[in-house]
Design a protein around this motif. Structure first.
Motif, mmCIF file in Angstrom:
data_model
loop_
_atom_site.group_PDB
_atom_site.id
_atom_site.type_symbol
_atom_site.label_atom_id
_atom_site.label_comp_id
_atom_site.label_asym_id
_atom_site.label_seq_id
_atom_site.Cartn_x
_atom_site.Cartn_y
_atom_site.Cartn_z
ATOM 1 N N GLY A 191 6.056 5.689 10.578
ATOM 2 C CA GLY A 191 5.729 6.175 9.245
ATOM 3 C C GLY A 191 6.646 5.666 8.155
ATOM 4 O O GLY A 191 6.681 6.213 7.057
ATOM 5 N N ASP A 192 7.387 4.597 8.447
ATOM 6 C CA ASP A 192 8.319 4.022 7.469
ATOM 7 C C ASP A 192 7.665 2.782 6.865
ATOM 8 O O ASP A 192 7.831 1.667 7.352
ATOM 9 N N ASP A 193 6.894 2.985 5.792
ATOM 10 C CA ASP A 193 6.145 1.877 5.211
ATOM 11 C C ASP A 193 7.042 0.789 4.634
ATOM 12 O O ASP A 193 6.701 -0.401 4.697
ATOM 13 N N ALA A 194 8.177 1.185 4.074
ATOM 14 C CA ALA A 194 9.082 0.174 3.511
ATOM 15 C C ALA A 194 9.616 -0.724 4.614
ATOM 16 O O ALA A 194 9.636 -1.960 4.489
ATOM 17 N N ALA A 195 10.045 -0.111 5.723
ATOM 18 C CA ALA A 195 10.542 -0.904 6.850
ATOM 19 C C ALA A 195 9.416 -1.716 7.472
ATOM 20 O O ALA A 195 9.614 -2.866 7.887
ATOM 21 N N ALA A 199 9.221 -5.705 7.980
ATOM 22 C CA ALA A 199 9.013 -6.276 9.311
ATOM 23 C C ALA A 199 7.765 -7.148 9.357
ATOM 24 O O ALA A 199 7.760 -8.223 9.978
ATOM 25 N N TYR A 200 6.707 -6.696 8.700
ATOM 26 C CA TYR A 200 5.485 -7.508 8.679
ATOM 27 C C TYR A 200 5.681 -8.797 7.872
ATOM 28 O O TYR A 200 5.117 -9.842 8.214
ATOM 29 N N THR A 201 6.472 -8.721 6.818
ATOM 30 C CA THR A 201 6.771 -9.937 6.051
ATOM 31 C C THR A 201 7.429 -10.973 6.961
ATOM 32 O O THR A 201 7.086 -12.163 6.938
ATOM 33 N N THR A 220 -0.363 -1.950 5.644
ATOM 34 C CA THR A 220 0.905 -1.409 5.149
ATOM 35 C C THR A 220 1.010 -1.562 3.640
ATOM 36 O O THR A 220 1.452 -0.645 2.927
ATOM 37 N N LEU A 221 0.603 -2.700 3.134
ATOM 38 C CA LEU A 221 0.646 -2.933 1.687
ATOM 39 C C LEU A 221 -0.329 -2.008 0.950
ATOM 40 O O LEU A 221 -0.003 -1.464 -0.110
ATOM 41 N N GLN A 224 0.841 1.438 0.336
ATOM 42 C CA GLN A 224 1.797 1.514 -0.762
ATOM 43 C C GLN A 224 1.149 1.142 -2.098
ATOM 44 O O GLN A 224 1.838 0.934 -3.096
ATOM 45 N N LYS A 225 -0.192 1.036 -2.070
ATOM 46 C CA LYS A 225 -0.984 0.701 -3.260
ATOM 47 C C LYS A 225 -0.638 -0.683 -3.821
ATOM 48 O O LYS A 225 -0.798 -0.939 -5.023
ATOM 49 N N LYS A 226 -0.200 -1.564 -2.952
ATOM 50 C CA LYS A 226 0.049 -2.955 -3.334
ATOM 51 C C LYS A 226 -1.209 -3.755 -3.007
ATOM 52 O O LYS A 226 -1.236 -4.610 -2.121
ATOM 53 N N PHE A 227 -2.258 -3.453 -3.764
ATOM 54 C CA PHE A 227 -3.575 -3.968 -3.435
ATOM 55 C C PHE A 227 -3.679 -5.483 -3.598
ATOM 56 O O PHE A 227 -4.338 -6.154 -2.800
#
Length: 439
Positions: A191-195, A199-201, A220-221, A224-227
């Motif tokens: 549940g750690d979207d930032a991590a 990691a996905y990057t 994941t993006l 975080q509403k990074k559409f």
């Protein structure tokens, strides 16, 4: 982690283990052969395994695998051959016998653990793999393989442990693109979207052609509403895999989450035409139709899906929602009652609360006040109060002549509504006057 699963748990044993062939990976000494075992036959069997002739190896080894056989190597090789032929029960029995004779053979523990994992015997798989990690002198490659498999097995039930498993694997082997993908899935499961994004990057940079990584990264993006970034990832992946159905479906799913059902419909219609039996695509299309204001198109899809999966609570809830939109609440209510009667089958408390809320609205439309209150009682501990549900509660109590409860709920509704529900506020004020006069 889906990549790791494919590499470790789902591939054929011959592919997964041929880099560790029998006779070279087993720690059983060559000279430890019981007097009844034929060295020539054993050598022939291992030659057959090396050449992919697993059935021949089974034929040669079976007469040697007697109750009095004390050479663990015979049973390990027999287990390997059965494993390669997907004869799981026979393979497991042979591996277990090998371990009983030579408990410090890490290769046998790992082979049996991977076999159990493929069979869905998670607890047994974990036991064998952890045993392998505790064997002194086990090879680094074996240890890395065991820890990676444990990370896969622990992911769903204990993502924090899965992270520690993966870190242990990296002590014995360099990081691979699969490891990076696994780390991203673990962070996502925690549940750690930032991590997870970080990691996905990293995983995407190591393997930009991976469909699974691209989909996990985009999800994941989107959370975080990074559409824009999510769409860029999927566009890049589709450029490398034109027409990939999984990516197309993922993009449509992301568009639904972004509140763009109209954009998702054409691609999903095409996918549904090409794969009419794909349940996931059918559900996405039904959701898109419903969200786009076309519940009449969604309803027949849900009806068809329910025929094959009549006990799927998610399907029941979504189908009922569509029926409510079509003003067919009498049909929706029994579906929702059946769904909420199975609370443990819901994927989350939020999903159960949503179904209970749908049931309250359906029951209200059907003038079934008692069911309204039962549904709200299910929803109450799972989701915050909101004016529409408070009004339903007040109306249900009012219908059932629960004067005090109705008045209290109307007052609560008026304190929550803030002028957003003028018609209901007027009705609540009128009913309050009548109820308080009655008292």
């Amino acid at each position: 982690m889906r990549i790791l699963a494919a590499a470790l748990l789902l591939s054929l044993p011959a592919v997964a283990q041929m880099d560790l062939p029998p006779g070279t990976t087993s720690t059983v000494p060559q000279q430890q052969t019981a007097p009844s075992a034929s060295q020539a036959t054993l050598a022939k069997a291992e030659d057959a395994i090396a050449n992919g002739k697993y059935a021949d190896a089974v034929t040669l080894l079976t007469p040697l695998a007697t109750e009095t056989q004390t050479n663990a190597r015979v049973f390990y090789d027999l287990g390997f051959a059965h494993d390669a032929l997907n004869q799981d029960a026979d393979a497991a029995a042979a591996y277990a016998k090998s371990i009983a004779l030579k408990n410090d053979d890490a290769g046998a523990h790992v082979s049996l653990g991977l076999l159990y994992a493929r069979m869905g015997e998670t607890a047994k798989a974990q036991e064998q793999l952890r045993s392998a990690t505790k064997i002194e002198g086990a090879g680094r490659d074996l240890l890395a393989r065991a820890w990676r498999a444990l990370a896969e097995l622990d992911l769903k039930s204990n993502p924090e442990m899965a992270r520690n498993d993966l870190l242990s694997a990296l002590k014995y082997a360099p990081e691979t693109p699969d490891d990076a993908a696994s780390a991203a899935e673990i962070a996502e499961a925690m549940g750690d979207d930032a991590a997870a994004e970080q990691a996905y990057t990293h995983a995407f940079s190591l393997n930009p052609a991976s469909v699974d990584v691209a989909m996990g990264y985009a999800r994941t993006l989107t959370r975080q509403k990074k559409f824009v970034q999510a769409d860029q990832v999927l566009t890049s992946a589709l450029a490398q895999h034109p027409g990939n159905h999984a990516l197309i479906a993922e993009r449509a799913s992301e568009q639904l989450l972004q509140g763009k059902p109209e954009a998702a419909v054409p691609a999903l219609e095409s996918l549904h035409t090409n794969e009419p039996g794909n349940v996931a695509v059918a559900m996405l299309l039904a959701r898109a139709y419903s969200a786009a204001g076309a519940p009449e198109k969604a309803e027949p899809i849900y009806t068809a899906l329910l025929k094959t999966s009549p006990d799927d609570v998610t399907l029941m809830t979504e189908a009922a929602d569509t029926l409510i939109r079509l003003r067919r609440s009498p049909e929706a209510e029994p579906l929702l009652q059946k769904a909420v009667s199975q609370p443990d089958k819901f994927p989350s408390k939020t999903a159960l609360a949503q179904a209970a809320g749908e049931l309250a609205f359906a029951a209200s439309a059907n003038k079934d006040a008692a069911t309204v209150l039962k549904a709200l009682a299910i929803r109450q501990p799972l989701a915050p109060s909101s004016p529409p549900f408070t009004f339903l509660e007040a109306s249900a109590h009012d219908t059932l002549h629960h004067t005090k409860q109705a008045a209290d709920a109307y007052r609560q509704f008026l304190s929550e509504s803030g002028g957003k529900y003028p018609d209901q506020e007027w009705q609540a004020q009128q009913r309050l006057q009548i109820l308080t006069r009655t008292r």
